[in-house]
Design a protein around this motif. Sequence first.
Motif, short mmCIF file in Angstrom:
data_model
loop_
_atom_site.label_atom_id
_atom_site.label_comp_id
_atom_site.label_asym_id
_atom_site.label_seq_id
_atom_site.Cartn_x
_atom_site.Cartn_y
_atom_site.Cartn_z
N PHE A 187 0.86 -1.18 0.00
CA PHE A 187 0.00 0.00 0.00
C PHE A 187 0.89 1.23 0.00
O PHE A 187 1.84 1.31 0.80
CB PHE A 187 -0.89 0.04 1.25
N ALA A 219 -2.75 5.40 3.35
CA ALA A 219 -2.02 4.16 3.15
C ALA A 219 -1.58 3.56 4.48
O ALA A 219 -1.63 2.34 4.69
CB ALA A 219 -0.81 4.39 2.25
N GLY A 244 -2.98 0.07 5.82
CA GLY A 244 -2.03 -0.99 6.12
C GLY A 244 -2.14 -1.50 7.54
O GLY A 244 -1.92 -2.69 7.79
N ALA A 280 -1.77 -6.44 3.26
CA ALA A 280 -0.68 -5.56 2.80
C ALA A 280 0.60 -6.01 3.49
O ALA A 280 0.75 -5.86 4.71
CB ALA A 280 -0.99 -4.11 3.13
N VAL A 324 3.81 -1.60 3.81
CA VAL A 324 3.01 -0.39 3.96
C VAL A 324 3.95 0.80 3.80
O VAL A 324 4.91 0.94 4.55
CB VAL A 324 2.30 -0.36 5.32
N ILE A 368 1.20 -2.03 12.50
CA ILE A 368 1.61 -2.63 11.22
C ILE A 368 2.54 -3.82 11.46
O ILE A 368 2.59 -4.75 10.66
CB ILE A 368 2.26 -1.58 10.32
#
Length: 383
Positions: A192, A202, A206, A212, A215, A283
Amino acid sequence: MSDTKMPVQITSVDTLGPLPDLFRFNDGRRVATREDWERRRGELYDTAITLQYGTMPPPPEVFSVDLLNEAYDTVVSCRIEAGTGERTASFLMTVIKPAGMGPFPAAVDGDMCFGYPFDRAFTGAFTDNGMMLVLFNRTELAHDRNNAREGQLYEVYPELDFGAVGAWAWGYSRCVDALEQLGIADMGRIAFTGHSRGGKTAALAGALDTRATIVNPNDACAGACGCYRTHMTAIDEKGQPNRSETLEDLVTRYPFWMGPGLKAYGGREAELPFDPHYLKALIAPRVLLQTEAVSDIWSNPVGAMRSSLAAREVFGFLGVPENILWHWRSGFHYHDVRDVTLLVQVMRHYREGTPLPETVGQYPFALPEPGFDWRAPTGSVLG
């Protein structure tokens, strides 16, 4: 940075309190195991996601992909329609790809509303390396004007209080759904990316969608990659004084981007129960690549680095300290071909084992004080 016209000089840094401890539960206990961390992630979600961006729209009950174009081997266009049984939203997705059926690694970018993603050098950075660039116009889902909540997705989920960034992030996931249905993407190699407000999007997308694997927010500023508790000023490479974006700037200029609860903290950053290191930590353990420009002072180079150093404690705790990356190029606020070329190099590194450029992981200034006095629990990989 050989093309820098003059050194960038940081002139002031203000710290408005320490960064909250990523490993401390709301009841005061501290994370001790990875199982604890999974529970702690839920608390991070409540603040870094719900407080910051509002209540997110859910996965759709209704979903379809209408293939619009089969005439060209290197371009695929389709219209995605998704929502509830009562209402749906639709938007265009365009895939610029190498010739052939694939499946190909793919980078999803919601910034079709800007012109630069269609530049040959920009798209070629992906297609010349056997990858696809997947573009959609996020403003079809939520408009980016009038400081108002306008657009299709608000009509689909009128009971929810997500802002535009949340609506746009929902679009990233629907693009992944469409790629899976079309069968042209390597579903284990999805990135992303996006720039500025698209970079905020984004990062949020993510954090929400584990499909994803990389990221890549670019110049995301406050509301994703900076640091609410760090303000700075600097002289850029053209000799102009600039300052970083603050929380007050964000909720005053663009209140409709964010969740309604964030506005109460404008000018009260030290009271926030989170900072962007929470979003970055969500993330982990996947790859976070933060790309920035040295003279983009609005993006807060000191704060961005500070929040990344804090988030790295989580990546280390999960055994992947190498999965949080940062890269600064010379220049200003833009999604430069150098940025996407770097993203492609990172995608190839994690796919094929090719070496990363030496500039990855470098910081163009003296490393800031971390802004926190806590560390990952004993036994983490990161020393």
